[in-house]
Design a protein around this motif. Structure first.
Motif, PDB file in Angstrom:
ATOM      1  N   ILE A 179       0.844  -1.188   0.000  1.00 28.33           N
ATOM      2  CA  ILE A 179       0.000   0.000   0.000  1.00 28.33           C
ATOM      3  C   ILE A 179       0.883   1.243   0.000  1.00 28.33           C
ATOM      4  CG2 ILE A 179      -1.733   1.307   1.288  1.00 28.33           C
ATOM      5  CD1 ILE A 179      -2.844  -1.347   2.269  1.00 28.33           C
ATOM      6  N   GLN A 180       0.631   2.150  -0.946  1.00 27.48           N
ATOM      7  CA  GLN A 180       1.366   3.397  -1.041  1.00 27.48           C
ATOM      8  C   GLN A 180       0.476   4.545  -0.564  1.00 27.48           C
ATOM      9  OE1 GLN A 180       0.960   1.504  -4.200  1.00 27.48           O
ATOM     10  NE2 GLN A 180       2.608   0.215  -3.429  1.00 27.48           N
ATOM     11  N   ASN A 181       0.889   5.194   0.509  1.00 30.35           N
ATOM     12  CA  ASN A 181       0.135   6.317   1.079  1.00 30.35           C
ATOM     13  C   ASN A 181       0.562   7.595   0.363  1.00 30.35           C
ATOM     14  OD1 ASN A 181      -1.127   8.268   2.590  1.00 30.35           O
ATOM     15  ND2 ASN A 181      -0.440   7.499   4.572  1.00 30.35           N
ATOM     16  N   THR A 182      -0.308   8.148  -0.487  1.00 27.77           N
ATOM     17  CA  THR A 182       0.004   9.345  -1.261  1.00 27.77           C
ATOM     18  C   THR A 182      -0.744  10.565  -0.737  1.00 27.77           C
ATOM     19  OG1 THR A 182      -1.721   8.760  -2.874  1.00 27.77           O
ATOM     20  CG2 THR A 182       0.517   7.993  -3.326  1.00 27.77           C
ATOM     21  N   SER A 183      -1.171  10.515   0.508  1.00 25.59           N
ATOM     22  CA  SER A 183      -1.907  11.631   1.111  1.00 25.59           C
ATOM     23  C   SER A 183      -1.029  12.873   1.222  1.00 25.59           C
ATOM     24  CB  SER A 183      -2.411  11.237   2.501  1.00 25.59           C
ATOM     25  OG  SER A 183      -3.233  10.096   2.440  1.00 25.59           O
ATOM     26  N   GLN A 184      -1.681  14.026   1.336  1.00 23.14           N
ATOM     27  CA  GLN A 184      -0.978  15.302   1.479  1.00 23.14           C
ATOM     28  C   GLN A 184      -1.491  16.053   2.703  1.00 23.14           C
ATOM     29  OE1 GLN A 184      -1.521  17.456  -2.171  1.00 23.14           O
ATOM     30  NE2 GLN A 184      -0.317  16.009  -3.400  1.00 23.14           N
ATOM     31  N   HIS A 185      -0.572  16.826   3.323  1.00 19.05           N
ATOM     32  CA  HIS A 185      -0.904  17.747   4.419  1.00 19.05           C
ATOM     33  C   HIS A 185      -1.514  17.025   5.623  1.00 19.05           C
ATOM     34  CE1 HIS A 185      -0.177  20.626   1.283  1.00 19.05           C
ATOM     35  NE2 HIS A 185      -1.309  20.329   0.632  1.00 19.05           N
ATOM     36  N   ALA A 186      -1.071  15.797   5.876  1.00 14.03           N
ATOM     37  CA  ALA A 186      -1.585  15.032   7.022  1.00 14.03           C
ATOM     38  C   ALA A 186      -0.417  14.570   7.886  1.00 14.03           C
ATOM     39  CB  ALA A 186      -2.394  13.840   6.551  1.00 14.03           C
ATOM     40  N   THR A 187      -0.712  14.389   9.161  1.00 11.42           N
ATOM     41  CA  THR A 187       0.316  13.924  10.101  1.00 11.42           C
ATOM     42  C   THR A 187      -0.032  12.591  10.757  1.00 11.42           C
ATOM     43  OG1 THR A 187      -0.714  15.262  11.845  1.00 11.42           O
ATOM     44  CG2 THR A 187       1.111  16.260  10.609  1.00 11.42           C
ATOM     45  N   SER A 188      -1.283  12.160  10.675  1.00  9.94           N
ATOM     46  CA  SER A 188      -1.675  10.870  11.236  1.00  9.94           C
ATOM     47  C   SER A 188      -2.745  10.240  10.359  1.00  9.94           C
ATOM     48  CB  SER A 188      -2.183  11.025  12.677  1.00  9.94           C
ATOM     49  OG  SER A 188      -3.353  11.825  12.716  1.00  9.94           O
ATOM     50  N   TYR A 189      -2.833   8.901  10.468  1.00  8.30           N
ATOM     51  CA  TYR A 189      -3.692   8.161   9.544  1.00  8.30           C
ATOM     52  C   TYR A 189      -4.404   7.031  10.280  1.00  8.30           C
ATOM     53  CZ  TYR A 189      -0.462  10.553   6.440  1.00  8.30           C
ATOM     54  OH  TYR A 189       0.313  11.514   5.828  1.00  8.30           O
ATOM     55  N   THR A 190      -5.631   6.762   9.874  1.00  5.70           N
ATOM     56  CA  THR A 190      -6.398   5.629  10.382  1.00  5.70           C
ATOM     57  C   THR A 190      -6.847   4.795   9.196  1.00  5.70           C
ATOM     58  OG1 THR A 190      -7.175   6.906  12.286  1.00  5.70           O
ATOM     59  CG2 THR A 190      -8.384   4.894  11.740  1.00  5.70           C
ATOM     60  N   TRP A 191      -6.481   3.503   9.236  1.00  8.27           N
ATOM     61  CA  TRP A 191      -6.790   2.588   8.132  1.00  8.27           C
ATOM     62  C   TRP A 191      -7.829   1.560   8.566  1.00  8.27           C
ATOM     63  CZ3 TRP A 191      -4.376   3.149   3.366  1.00  8.27           C
ATOM     64  CH2 TRP A 191      -3.234   3.968   3.332  1.00  8.27           C
ATOM     65  N   ASP A 192      -8.761   1.280   7.688  1.00 11.50           N
ATOM     66  CA  ASP A 192      -9.652   0.114   7.803  1.00 11.50           C
ATOM     67  C   ASP A 192      -9.422  -0.707   6.543  1.00 11.50           C
ATOM     68  OD1 ASP A 192     -11.726  -1.737   7.734  1.00 11.50           O
ATOM     69  OD2 ASP A 192     -13.194  -0.365   8.593  1.00 11.50           O
ATOM     70  N   PHE A 193      -8.814  -1.899   6.720  1.00  6.92           N
ATOM     71  CA  PHE A 193      -8.392  -2.680   5.561  1.00  6.92           C
ATOM     72  C   PHE A 193      -9.498  -3.556   4.974  1.00  6.92           C
ATOM     73  CE2 PHE A 193      -4.490  -1.862   8.031  1.00  6.92           C
ATOM     74  CZ  PHE A 193      -3.777  -1.156   7.073  1.00  6.92           C
ATOM     75  N   GLY A 194     -10.685  -3.530   5.559  1.00  2.48           N
ATOM     76  CA  GLY A 194     -11.805  -4.269   4.988  1.00  2.48           C
ATOM     77  C   GLY A 194     -11.843  -5.732   5.334  1.00  2.48           C
ATOM     78  N   ASP A 195     -10.910  -6.196   6.176  1.00  6.58           N
ATOM     79  CA  ASP A 195     -10.874  -7.600   6.596  1.00  6.58           C
ATOM     80  C   ASP A 195     -10.969  -7.710   8.106  1.00  6.58           C
ATOM     81  OD1 ASP A 195      -8.422  -6.522   7.226  1.00  6.58           O
ATOM     82  OD2 ASP A 195      -7.241  -8.208   6.475  1.00  6.58           O
ATOM     83  N   SER A 196     -11.677  -6.758   8.715  1.00  6.52           N
ATOM     84  CA  SER A 196     -11.853  -6.669  10.165  1.00  6.52           C
ATOM     85  C   SER A 196     -10.576  -6.246  10.881  1.00  6.52           C
ATOM     86  CB  SER A 196     -12.350  -8.008  10.760  1.00  6.52           C
ATOM     87  OG  SER A 196     -13.575  -8.390  10.172  1.00  6.52           O
ATOM     88  N   LYS A 197      -9.596  -5.743  10.150  1.00  8.06           N
ATOM     89  CA  LYS A 197      -8.363  -5.255  10.753  1.00  8.06           C
ATOM     90  C   LYS A 197      -8.188  -3.773  10.463  1.00  8.06           C
ATOM     91  CE  LYS A 197      -6.005  -9.720  10.462  1.00  8.06           C
ATOM     92  NZ  LYS A 197      -4.834 -10.470   9.928  1.00  8.06           N
ATOM     93  N   THR A 198      -7.610  -3.059  11.427  1.00  8.54           N
ATOM     94  CA  THR A 198      -7.375  -1.624  11.289  1.00  8.54           C
ATOM     95  C   THR A 198      -5.907  -1.328  11.589  1.00  8.54           C
ATOM     96  OG1 THR A 198      -8.001  -1.235  13.596  1.00  8.54           O
ATOM     97  CG2 THR A 198      -9.751  -1.056  11.945  1.00  8.54           C
ATOM     98  N   GLY A 199      -5.491  -0.091  11.353  1.00  7.46           N
ATOM     99  CA  GLY A 199      -4.116   0.283  11.617  1.00  7.46           C
ATOM    100  C   GLY A 199      -3.941   1.787  11.608  1.00  7.46           C
ATOM    101  N   THR A 200      -2.773   2.242  12.028  1.00 12.93           N
ATOM    102  CA  THR A 200      -2.434   3.665  12.057  1.00 12.93           C
ATOM    103  C   THR A 200      -1.094   3.906  11.354  1.00 12.93           C
ATOM    104  OG1 THR A 200      -1.414   3.403  14.246  1.00 12.93           O
ATOM    105  CG2 THR A 200      -3.731   4.090  14.187  1.00 12.93           C
ATOM    106  N   GLN A 201      -0.768   3.103  10.381  1.00 13.62           N
ATOM    107  CA  GLN A 201       0.515   3.212   9.708  1.00 13.62           C
ATOM    108  C   GLN A 201       0.673   4.596   9.064  1.00 13.62           C
ATOM    109  OE1 GLN A 201      -1.554   0.682   9.544  1.00 13.62           O
ATOM    110  NE2 GLN A 201      -0.521  -1.290   9.438  1.00 13.62           N
ATOM    111  N   ALA A 202       1.830   5.225   9.305  1.00 14.37           N
ATOM    112  CA  ALA A 202       2.132   6.530   8.733  1.00 14.37           C
ATOM    113  C   ALA A 202       3.226   6.449   7.676  1.00 14.37           C
ATOM    114  CB  ALA A 202       2.542   7.505   9.842  1.00 14.37           C
ATOM    115  N   ASP A 203       3.711   5.249   7.373  1.00 17.61           N
ATOM    116  CA  ASP A 203       4.773   5.081   6.383  1.00 17.61           C
ATOM    117  C   ASP A 203       4.247   5.403   4.984  1.00 17.61           C
ATOM    118  OD1 ASP A 203       6.583   4.057   8.340  1.00 17.61           O
ATOM    119  OD2 ASP A 203       5.502   2.146   8.242  1.00 17.61           O
ATOM    120  N   ALA A 204       5.145   5.871   4.148  1.00 21.04           N
ATOM    121  CA  ALA A 204       4.768   6.159   2.768  1.00 21.04           C
ATOM    122  C   ALA A 204       4.399   4.883   2.024  1.00 21.04           C
ATOM    123  CB  ALA A 204       5.900   6.882   2.056  1.00 21.04           C
ATOM    124  N   GLN A 205       4.999   3.751   2.416  1.00 20.57           N
ATOM    125  CA  GLN A 205       4.645   2.459   1.835  1.00 20.57           C
ATOM    126  C   GLN A 205       4.787   1.376   2.894  1.00 20.57           C
ATOM    127  OE1 GLN A 205       5.955   1.446  -2.149  1.00 20.57           O
ATOM    128  NE2 GLN A 205       6.410  -0.661  -1.517  1.00 20.57           N
TER     129      GLN A 205
END
Length: 366
Positions: free
Chosen positions: A55-81
């Motif tokens: 997964i490549q995070n191409t977001s702009q102007h953000a400092t934190s992230y919340t992911w819902d991967f659609g398989d009942s798992k979530t995450g807060t990964q801030a890495d570009a990939q």
């Protein structure tokens, strides 16, 4: 021209105001903070089970992230990939919320994860009886709709996902036999149409529905012999009323190994197990299976032995057991059979009287 000294303070004040006003335009504290823009791309390869996705995070102007991967798992990964691993190939809806000083932004997209070799991914509707030898391929998701009879050999490839709509079941009849031999890396799933964690969002309703016990009915071997189930998972079944099991043998013989039974019905009033072998024949093999979060995990009879290889709790959470955490045993009319009951983790519960079989009981380890 006459000079009036008393006007000098007014002039200086005016010049100062103009100077500060000009400086304010360059003051970062008064410049509007840009709003975050959530965006991502992904790369997925061919697979059946254990599917990694880059997964490549191409977001702009953000400092934190919340992911819902659609398989009942979530995450807060801030890495570009980064990589996320899906248990099964399928179609999943991934949602990303990006947060920064300028606010939040959310985006989502459906992603296709993996595929098996030799076939094109698709959702296959199963609404007719299976009368010829049939193979279900691992890159597809099969949706069972109704009471489907199987009167020939049905083979499931490792990694196959079978989902059931409400009130649906598979039942063997005639020459029906099931060959469902998965692997540790690519198990075979029998689960609810509402289960997005396996095979993706098959009913395309995002998070509008979630799976629960008794969502679908069962798989019934229906007295037929020779079926083999290895590394299978039975999830969210047992909604068949008086037949409230996930897998029923009902007079037949089978080999059931290394399989998981979780989140299924059973129990009162029918007193049937998620795996119900109370009506099975003597030629049964039950080894290294795991039972957790079922109403009642397992029912057997006095025609076959049980060793100490089965587990009655969630290996990832020892506190998650079963509502009725035991092995229920039905006495048949057959007498004087030498049995070995080796299980020491849970008790054996005799659900009727008249016992005359000879038993050898296992010893609990100290």
């Amino acid at each position: 021209m006459s000079f009036y000294p008393y006007r000098l303070p007014v002039l200086m004040a005016t010049l100062s105001a103009l100077t500060f006003a000009a400086c304010d335009d360059d003051n970062p504290e008064t410049t509007a903070t840009p709003k975050p823009k959530a965006a991502f791309t992904y790369t997925a390869g061919s697979c059946q089970g254990g599917c990694p996705v880059a997964i490549q995070n191409t977001s702009q102007h953000a400092t934190s992230y919340t992911w819902d991967f659609g398989d009942s798992k979530t995450g807060t990964q801030a890495d570009a990939q980064f990589n996320h691993s899906y248990a099964q190939a399928g179609v999943y809806r991934v949602k990303l919320t990006a947060t920064g000083a300028g606010g939040t932004d959310t985006t989502s997209q459906r992603i296709t994860v993996g595929s098996g070799s030799g076939c094109t991914r698709q959702i296959v509707q199963v609404s007719s009886n299976i009368t010829t030898a049939t193979t279900w391929e691992s890159c597809n998701v099969y949706v069972v709709d109704g009471d489907i009879g199987v009167s020939n050999v049905l083979t499931l490839q490792p990694g196959t996902v079978v989902k059931f709509k409400s009130g649906s079941e598979l039942s063997l009849n005639g020459a029906g036999r099931l060959e469902a031999a998965g692997t540790a890396a690519a198990p075979i799933f029998f689960t609810s149409i509402k289960d997005d964690a396996h095979g993706g969002d098959t009913n395309a309703d995002a998070a509008a529905t979630t799976p629960a016990r008794k969502d679908w009915e069962h798989l019934n071997l229906n007295g037929k012999n020779g079926s083999r189930l290895e590394y299978c998972q039975f999830l969210y079944a047992g909604g068949g009323g008086s037949n409230s099991y996930a897998l029923g043998l009902n007079g037949g013989s089978a080999t059931i190994r290394n399989s998981i039974f979780a989140h299924n019905g059973g129990g009162a009033p029918s007193m049937q197990g998620a795996l119900d072998a109370g009506e099975a024949s003597a030629a049964i093999e039950l080894n290294n299976n795991t039972f957790f979060d079922n109403e009642m995990p397992l029912r057997i009879n006095n025609l076959f032995s049980v060793d100490n290889s089965n587990t009655f709790q969630n290996p990832q959470n020892a506190n998650q057991k079963n509502d009725y955490n035991g092995i229920w045993v039905k006495d048949t009319s057959v007498r004087s059979i030498m049995l070995t009951w080796g299980e020491t983790e849970v008790p054996f519960v005799l659900d009727n009287t008249g016992w005359e079989s000879q038993l050898t009981l296992g010893r609990a380890s100290s």
